[in-house]
Enzyme design. Structure first.
Site, PDB file in Angstrom:
ATOM      1  N   ASP A  17       0.733  -1.376   0.013  1.00 53.34           N
ATOM      2  CA  ASP A  17       0.168   0.177  -0.183  1.00 53.34           C
ATOM      3  C   ASP A  17       1.392   1.927   0.017  1.00 53.34           C
ATOM      4  OD1 ASP A  17      -2.765   0.884   1.398  1.00 53.34           O
ATOM      5  OD2 ASP A  17      -1.405   2.182   1.419  1.00 53.34           O
ATOM      6  N   ASN A  46      -2.375  12.479  -4.390  1.00 54.52           N
ATOM      7  CA  ASN A  46      -3.373  13.201  -5.625  1.00 54.52           C
ATOM      8  C   ASN A  46      -3.844  15.218  -4.736  1.00 54.52           C
ATOM      9  OD1 ASN A  46      -4.029  10.822  -6.651  1.00 54.52           O
ATOM     10  ND2 ASN A  46      -4.651  10.020  -5.383  1.00 54.52           N
ATOM     11  N   HIS A  48      -4.674  14.514  -9.469  1.00 53.17           N
ATOM     12  CA  HIS A  48      -4.816  12.932  -9.748  1.00 53.17           C
ATOM     13  C   HIS A  48      -3.971  12.403 -11.114  1.00 53.17           C
ATOM     14  CE1 HIS A  48      -8.190  12.423  -7.598  1.00 53.17           C
ATOM     15  NE2 HIS A  48      -8.283  13.603  -7.511  1.00 53.17           N
ATOM     16  N   ASP A  72      -1.600   9.075 -10.622  1.00 54.45           N
ATOM     17  CA  ASP A  72      -1.331   8.044 -11.462  1.00 54.45           C
ATOM     18  C   ASP A  72      -0.650   7.802 -12.154  1.00 54.45           C
ATOM     19  OD1 ASP A  72      -4.586   8.065 -11.788  1.00 54.45           O
ATOM     20  OD2 ASP A  72      -4.734   9.562 -13.501  1.00 54.45           O
ATOM     21  N   GLU A 122      -4.748   2.329  -4.539  1.00 56.89           N
ATOM     22  CA  GLU A 122      -2.363   2.089  -3.865  1.00 56.89           C
ATOM     23  C   GLU A 122      -2.703   0.662  -3.755  1.00 56.89           C
ATOM     24  OE1 GLU A 122      -4.534   4.483  -0.597  1.00 56.89           O
ATOM     25  OE2 GLU A 122      -5.184   4.671  -2.687  1.00 56.89           O
TER      26      GLU A 122
END
Length: 371
Positions: free
Chosen positions: A240, A248, A253, A257, A283
């Site tokens: 994680d 973000n 974002h 990404d 994630e």
């Protein structure tokens, strides 16, 4: 063999700072999706040969004084024998079934052309093997069928003497056969490609190109079976990315990404050809390491975290990851049990301060990347 579901490894790994490269194509790694099968052809042929036999016997009944009735009776009996053989021949080799559906059907139609008086629409029955070959056959099957049909129909016309213009009849029927065969095979191949693309899209994560959670679960079950069969160790590492929401919120974002794609590429480069990896959502990422115990899984987690740190130094913000490890055992013997154990270990690692790895059943947290 679950190695088919493993990530593709570059023979010469490129630098990690290339997250914008397109996701790895995993179409070849997915299970085969075939909407066509030989058993379906076999069942269709049972009906086809039975109908051909009924048509032949009906012709004998209608033309009672036909001089070639004996030939029609023999042909009908052979059709019945073929239908019975296929009906009870569920273990017949694929090549034998294909012969009945393609070359055998061409020969039977050619025999009907020889016996028909007048020839009438009998050559239209060549459509049947053309459809069979177009849908169920390969390109090699198509070439063989075209050759067999061209020769068999020419011989049948020479023996029949029923065609008023044999050359025109031959050219017309052969051309029609080829057009039907090519058109059906082309459409069948396009359908196969579409099915493969849909299967690939349904089984992979669109952003990273890794397996999605559902496909991962199915592959994980087979991987555990392989581990039990071989007697080799199996470990799962659940990753994680730490404080990913802040990425973000603070950088947008698009940056998030990019980080997810970069981490996916890192995992692919650190995995071996026998491993399995997926994006589980958000994630979170999962990796199944074949022939790897707890120590090997910890080393893998450390290598991955170091590679992520190297990438994030050049692509802010700095990123770290937490990891939980579960090892195949009596207490964690199924995919759900291993996933639950790894998830709990991951939660413990995050609770201990993040940037750590914990193995299920062991309370000691190990820092992944030194500050």
């Amino acid at each position: 063999d679950m190695s088919e579901l493993s990530p593709t490894i570059d023979p010469a790994p490129s630098p990690i700072d290339a997250p914008s490269s397109p996701p790895v194509d995993r179409a070849a790694a997915l299970p085969a999706w075939r909407h066509k099968n030989i058993d379906l052809l076999r069942r269709l042929l049972v009906g086809g040969y039975f109908i051909a036999a009924c048509t032949t016997f009906l012709a004998v009944a209608v033309y009672e004084s036909h001089p070639l009735n004996v030939g029609f009776l023999v042909l009908g009996a052979v059709n019945v024998a073929c239908a019975v053989t296929l009906a009870f021949g569920r273990q017949l080799p694929d090549g034998v079934v294909k012969f009945f559906g393609i070359s055998g059907a061409i020969l039977f139609v050619s025999a009907a052309v020889v016996l028909a008086r007048p020839l009438g629409p009998t050559p239209l029955y060549y459509v049947w093997p053309a459809l069979n070959c177009g849908y169920f056959g390969t390109r090699r099957d198509a070439r063989v069928a075209s050759l067999v049909m061209s020769v068999a129909f020419a011989a049948a016309l020479l023996l029949a003497h029923g065609a008023q213009v044999p050359v025109i009849t031959y050219m017309s029927v052969v051309s029609f056969f080829l057009v039907v065969l090519v058109a059906v095979q082309y459409q069948a191949q396009r359908t196969d490609v579409l099915v493969q693309e849909l299967a690939h899209a349904a089984a992979t994560d669109g952003l990273t190109g890794l397996l999605d959670r559902r496909a991962f679960g199915q592959a994980f079950e087979r991987e555990i079976e392989r581990a039990h069969t071989s007697g080799l160790a199996l470990s799962m590492v659940f990753f994680d990315l730490d404080h990913f929401k802040e990425v973000n919120d603070g950088f947008g974002h698009a940056a998030g990404d990019e980080a997810l794609r970069a981490f996916a590429r890192i995992l692919e480069r650190e995995c071996s050809v026998t491993d399995l990896l997926a994006r589980m959502g958000g994630e979170e990422f999962a990796v199944v390491l074949f022939d790897a115990g707890a120590d090997a899984a910890k080393q893998f987690a450390e290598r991955t975290a170091m590679a992520l740190a190297h990438w994030s130094r050049q692509h802010p913000p700095p990123l770290t990851t937490s990891a939980g490890i579960a090892v195949l055992s009596e207490e964690a013997a199924t995919p759900s049990q291993m996933l639950t154990a790894a998830d709990r270990a991951l939660y413990a690692a995050k609770a201990a301060g993040r940037n750590r790895v914990i193995t299920s059943g062991q309370g000691t947290a190990r820092v992944l990347v030194a500050a």
